[in-house]
Design a protein around this motif. Structure first.
Motif, PDB file in Angstrom:
ATOM      1  N   ASP A  34      57.397  54.377  78.623  1.00 36.18           N
ATOM      2  CA  ASP A  34      56.210  55.082  79.086  1.00 36.18           C
ATOM      3  C   ASP A  34      55.301  55.546  77.944  1.00 36.18           C
ATOM      4  OD1 ASP A  34      56.981  54.873  81.815  1.00 36.18           O
ATOM      5  OD2 ASP A  34      58.403  56.515  81.481  1.00 36.18           O
ATOM      6  N   ASN A  35      55.609  55.123  76.727  1.00 34.93           N
ATOM      7  CA  ASN A  35      54.760  55.422  75.574  1.00 34.93           C
ATOM      8  C   ASN A  35      54.687  54.202  74.673  1.00 34.93           C
ATOM      9  OD1 ASN A  35      53.926  58.425  75.548  1.00 34.93           O
ATOM     10  ND2 ASN A  35      56.105  58.502  76.083  1.00 34.93           N
ATOM     11  N   ARG A  36      53.655  54.122  73.861  1.00 34.88           N
ATOM     12  CA  ARG A  36      53.433  52.951  73.017  1.00 34.88           C
ATOM     13  C   ARG A  36      53.910  53.186  71.592  1.00 34.88           C
ATOM     14  NH1 ARG A  36      47.853  51.210  71.016  1.00 34.88           N
ATOM     15  NH2 ARG A  36      49.113  50.886  69.154  1.00 34.88           N
ATOM     16  N   TRP A  87      53.283  40.336  58.225  1.00 34.55           N
ATOM     17  CA  TRP A  87      52.450  40.647  59.386  1.00 34.55           C
ATOM     18  C   TRP A  87      51.585  41.843  59.027  1.00 34.55           C
ATOM     19  CZ3 TRP A  87      51.919  44.949  62.635  1.00 34.55           C
ATOM     20  CH2 TRP A  87      51.172  44.735  63.807  1.00 34.55           C
ATOM     21  N   GLU A  88      50.346  41.873  59.560  1.00 34.78           N
ATOM     22  CA  GLU A  88      49.415  42.957  59.253  1.00 34.78           C
ATOM     23  C   GLU A  88      48.951  43.643  60.529  1.00 34.78           C
ATOM     24  OE1 GLU A  88      46.174  41.432  56.979  1.00 34.78           O
ATOM     25  OE2 GLU A  88      47.414  40.919  55.241  1.00 34.78           O
ATOM     26  N   GLY A  89      48.692  44.939  60.434  1.00 33.23           N
ATOM     27  CA  GLY A  89      48.179  45.694  61.569  1.00 33.23           C
ATOM     28  C   GLY A  89      47.722  47.065  61.132  1.00 33.23           C
ATOM     29  N   SER A  90      47.133  47.794  62.069  1.00 28.48           N
ATOM     30  CA  SER A  90      46.627  49.137  61.804  1.00 28.48           C
ATOM     31  C   SER A  90      47.288  50.124  62.759  1.00 28.48           C
ATOM     32  CB  SER A  90      45.111  49.186  61.987  1.00 28.48           C
ATOM     33  OG  SER A  90      44.459  48.324  61.058  1.00 28.48           O
ATOM     34  N   PRO A  91      47.545  51.361  62.307  1.00 31.68           N
ATOM     35  CA  PRO A  91      48.165  52.353  63.187  1.00 31.68           C
ATOM     36  C   PRO A  91      47.176  52.878  64.217  1.00 31.68           C
ATOM     37  CG  PRO A  91      47.630  53.352  61.078  1.00 31.68           C
ATOM     38  CD  PRO A  91      47.325  51.882  60.939  1.00 31.68           C
ATOM     39  N   ALA A  92      47.696  53.386  65.306  1.00 31.87           N
ATOM     40  CA  ALA A  92      46.851  53.918  66.371  1.00 31.87           C
ATOM     41  C   ALA A  92      46.242  55.256  66.001  1.00 31.87           C
ATOM     42  CB  ALA A  92      47.669  54.057  67.658  1.00 31.87           C
ATOM     43  N   VAL A  93      46.908  56.006  65.115  1.00 37.74           N
ATOM     44  CA  VAL A  93      46.433  57.322  64.713  1.00 37.74           C
ATOM     45  C   VAL A  93      46.665  57.511  63.221  1.00 37.74           C
ATOM     46  CG1 VAL A  93      46.828  58.392  66.973  1.00 37.74           C
ATOM     47  CG2 VAL A  93      48.659  58.387  65.271  1.00 37.74           C
ATOM     48  N   ILE A 140      56.906  59.345  61.629  1.00 36.65           N
ATOM     49  CA  ILE A 140      55.635  59.831  61.122  1.00 36.65           C
ATOM     50  C   ILE A 140      55.324  61.176  61.758  1.00 36.65           C
ATOM     51  CG2 ILE A 140      54.728  57.483  60.873  1.00 36.65           C
ATOM     52  CD1 ILE A 140      52.779  58.450  63.285  1.00 36.65           C
ATOM     53  N   ILE A 141      54.509  61.950  61.061  1.00 37.93           N
ATOM     54  CA  ILE A 141      53.860  63.096  61.660  1.00 37.93           C
ATOM     55  C   ILE A 141      52.411  62.691  61.869  1.00 37.93           C
ATOM     56  CG2 ILE A 141      53.493  64.121  59.365  1.00 37.93           C
ATOM     57  CD1 ILE A 141      53.534  66.868  60.742  1.00 37.93           C
ATOM     58  N   ALA A 142      51.964  62.742  63.116  1.00 40.26           N
ATOM     59  CA  ALA A 142      50.620  62.276  63.455  1.00 40.26           C
ATOM     60  C   ALA A 142      49.603  63.388  63.245  1.00 40.26           C
ATOM     61  CB  ALA A 142      50.576  61.797  64.907  1.00 40.26           C
ATOM     62  N   ALA A 143      48.358  62.983  62.921  1.00 46.19           N
ATOM     63  CA  ALA A 143      47.274  63.945  62.804  1.00 46.19           C
ATOM     64  C   ALA A 143      47.008  64.565  64.176  1.00 46.19           C
ATOM     65  CB  ALA A 143      46.013  63.265  62.274  1.00 46.19           C
ATOM     66  N   ASP A 144      46.295  65.667  64.188  1.00 45.31           N
ATOM     67  CA  ASP A 144      46.029  66.397  65.431  1.00 45.31           C
ATOM     68  C   ASP A 144      44.965  65.680  66.251  1.00 45.31           C
ATOM     69  OD1 ASP A 144      46.021  68.265  67.394  1.00 45.31           O
ATOM     70  OD2 ASP A 144      44.801  69.730  66.307  1.00 45.31           O
ATOM     71  N   GLU A 145      45.383  64.598  66.908  1.00 43.97           N
ATOM     72  CA  GLU A 145      44.476  63.824  67.734  1.00 43.97           C
ATOM     73  C   GLU A 145      45.279  63.107  68.805  1.00 43.97           C
ATOM     74  OE1 GLU A 145      43.249  59.908  65.919  1.00 43.97           O
ATOM     75  OE2 GLU A 145      43.834  60.953  64.093  1.00 43.97           O
ATOM     76  N   ASP A 146      44.600  62.682  69.866  1.00 41.45           N
ATOM     77  CA  ASP A 146      45.275  61.987  70.950  1.00 41.45           C
ATOM     78  C   ASP A 146      45.526  60.538  70.584  1.00 41.45           C
ATOM     79  OD1 ASP A 146      45.278  64.236  72.561  1.00 41.45           O
ATOM     80  OD2 ASP A 146      43.312  63.762  73.428  1.00 41.45           O
ATOM     81  N   TRP A 147      46.680  60.019  71.046  1.00 39.45           N
ATOM     82  CA  TRP A 147      46.968  58.605  70.880  1.00 39.45           C
ATOM     83  C   TRP A 147      46.102  57.814  71.861  1.00 39.45           C
ATOM     84  CZ3 TRP A 147      51.743  56.356  68.544  1.00 39.45           C
ATOM     85  CH2 TRP A 147      52.354  57.240  67.654  1.00 39.45           C
ATOM     86  N   PRO A 148      45.857  56.544  71.607  1.00 34.51           N
ATOM     87  CA  PRO A 148      45.079  55.721  72.558  1.00 34.51           C
ATOM     88  C   PRO A 148      45.734  55.707  73.933  1.00 34.51           C
ATOM     89  CG  PRO A 148      45.394  54.563  70.476  1.00 34.51           C
ATOM     90  CD  PRO A 148      46.265  55.782  70.416  1.00 34.51           C
ATOM     91  N   ALA A 149      44.911  55.481  74.950  1.00 35.46           N
ATOM     92  CA  ALA A 149      45.424  55.430  76.317  1.00 35.46           C
ATOM     93  C   ALA A 149      46.541  54.395  76.417  1.00 35.46           C
ATOM     94  CB  ALA A 149      44.301  55.112  77.293  1.00 35.46           C
ATOM     95  N   SER A 169      48.659  51.627  78.232  1.00 34.15           N
ATOM     96  CA  SER A 169      48.358  50.628  79.252  1.00 34.15           C
ATOM     97  C   SER A 169      49.565  49.735  79.512  1.00 34.15           C
ATOM     98  CB  SER A 169      47.171  49.753  78.827  1.00 34.15           C
ATOM     99  OG  SER A 169      46.984  48.678  79.734  1.00 34.15           O
ATOM    100  N   ARG A 170      50.031  49.734  80.750  1.00 32.84           N
ATOM    101  CA  ARG A 170      51.118  48.829  81.133  1.00 32.84           C
ATOM    102  C   ARG A 170      50.617  47.406  81.372  1.00 32.84           C
ATOM    103  NH1 ARG A 170      55.235  52.375  82.190  1.00 32.84           N
ATOM    104  NH2 ARG A 170      54.519  54.462  82.788  1.00 32.84           N
ATOM    105  N   ALA A 171      49.301  47.247  81.399  1.00 27.73           N
ATOM    106  CA  ALA A 171      48.744  45.915  81.636  1.00 27.73           C
ATOM    107  C   ALA A 171      48.497  45.160  80.340  1.00 27.73           C
ATOM    108  CB  ALA A 171      47.428  46.032  82.414  1.00 27.73           C
ATOM    109  N   HIS A 172      48.673  45.807  79.189  1.00 25.69           N
ATOM    110  CA  HIS A 172      48.437  45.120  77.923  1.00 25.69           C
ATOM    111  C   HIS A 172      49.404  43.940  77.801  1.00 25.69           C
ATOM    112  CE1 HIS A 172      48.053  44.340  73.638  1.00 25.69           C
ATOM    113  NE2 HIS A 172      47.009  45.159  73.604  1.00 25.69           N
TER     114      HIS A 172
END
Length: 373
Positions: free
Chosen positions: A126-128, A230-236, A326-335, A337-340
């Protein structure tokens, strides 16, 4: 293979060949396996498992621990590896999880050989994940990973009613049968309503794989020197507080780097035994120095290098993965989606691929008749 494997999917050990796997010979298991081919081309995520007598969650409030119990499973002497269907459990606690420990036990609670467990994975559907839209890996353990604990001031937050998928594989011993074996995973936690003098800081698990977030994780390793990345960017934005990794035999190094900044964040070589076989990768606990910053507008690369000295492909192939917190910055994670497409495919792989591989092999079984352990 410690902190890294606390938070990334546990692969097959590089110290043994790929096991002969058998799923339980029960109607529920057969229905689960037969459903694997029914979703071909279906863009919707597969349904999560129904409640099962093979899993139980117990709260030990006075000890500030809860326990996930899987079993009973029947492990006959010399039998094939046993992989019960993936189980779904709801965690009846709300608080910060601080790590885990595990033991194999019989119905009376007596210890059994730890070698009976091959591995166990716990996944939050239920989380990404941090770097991809696949379900979040919470923890994983194998024979080499008996326990992992975070400092009490750090904890993975568990919301009320958190659901988890529990995927386990068991390895019968060659010379002893165990008719009713149970896996006990104990997880210390701090309740939200009673944090004590210092409220723990929220931390989150993450993992990265050189083969990307979805699909096969092992790759062929012919003679010579070879690498994958492999390369990618974090959500937060956030800070990495701990990191470890996984390599197979003949791995030379595994690395995580900030491509945008041109900086290596972490690199490690393998730990080997007296025969030169890989037994782990050193863990770096970075919280003592404030962690290493990561940014969502930067690109990061995980890479691995192998040098195979054999005159033929390495029998276990290659693999490269890192995991940590990780400790995430004070911000919301992206929505979420179970459809991704990545979420759908990864969840399908988690629930169905083990059964596709194991159909038609052996005669092991898991018993679902009653509680114990």
């Amino acid at each position: 293979m410690s902190l890294g494997l606390l938070l990334l999917p546990h692969p097959l050990s590089s110290r043994e060949p790929a096991p002969h796997v058998q799923t339980p010979d029960t109607p529920a298991a057969q229905q689960h396996a037969h459903g694997a081919s029914a979703h071909a081309g279906d863009p919707d995520p597969p349904r999560l498992p129904a409640a099962s007598p093979l899993i139980d969650v117990r709260v030990h409030a006075a000890e500030r621990e809860f326990e996930i119990v899987v079993g009973p499973v029947s492990l006959p002497a010399g039998g094939p590896h046993l992989r019960p269907p993936v189980q779904l459990a709801e965690l009846p606690v709300a608080g910060w999880m601080h790590g885990f420990s595990w033991r194999m036990r019989d119905r009376a609670g007596n210890p059994l050989p730890d070698r009976l467990l091959h591995h166990v994975n716990v996944i939050d559907p239920d989380n990404r994940e941090l770097f991809s839209a696949v379900p979040r890996r919470i923890l994983a353990a194998g024979r080499e990973t008996k326990s992992e604990l975070l400092p009490g001031v750090l904890g993975v937050p568990l919301a009320p009613g958190t659901r988890v998928l529990v995927s386990a594989m068991f390895a019968p011993l060659p010379d002893a049968s165990h008719g009713e074996a149970f896996l006990h995973v104990r997880l210390p936690y701090t309740p939200f309503e009673d944090p004590g003098f210092v409220e723990p800081v929220d931390v989150y698990p993450f993992y990265l794989d050189v083969m990307g977030p979805v699909g096969e994780k092992e790759f062929p390793l012919p003679p010579g020197t070879h690498g994958r990345s492999w390369e990618g960017s974090p959500a937060v934005d956030g800070r990495i507080l701990g990191i470890g990794g996984h390599l197979h035999d003949y791995g030379e190094w595994i690395r995580l780097e900030d491509v945008t900044a041109g900086k290596v964040i972490w690199e490690a070589g393998p730990e080997v035994d007296g025969e030169g076989r890989t037994v782990g990768v050193p863990t770096s606990r970075l919280w003592w120095r404030g962690g290493v910053r990561i940014r969502k507008d930067h690109v990061y690369r995980i890479s691995v290098q192998y040098s195979n000295p054999l005159g033929h492909p390495a029998p276990d192939g290659g693999m490269g993965a890192v995991g940590g917190i990780i400790i995430a910055a004070d911000e919301d994670w992206p929505a979420f989606s179970r459809a991704h497409p990545d979420y759908v495919q990864d969840l399908r792989n988690t629930l169905e691929k083990p059964n596709e591989v194991a159909q038609g092999r052996g005669h092991g079984h898991a018993s679902g008749s009653g509680r114990g352990g």
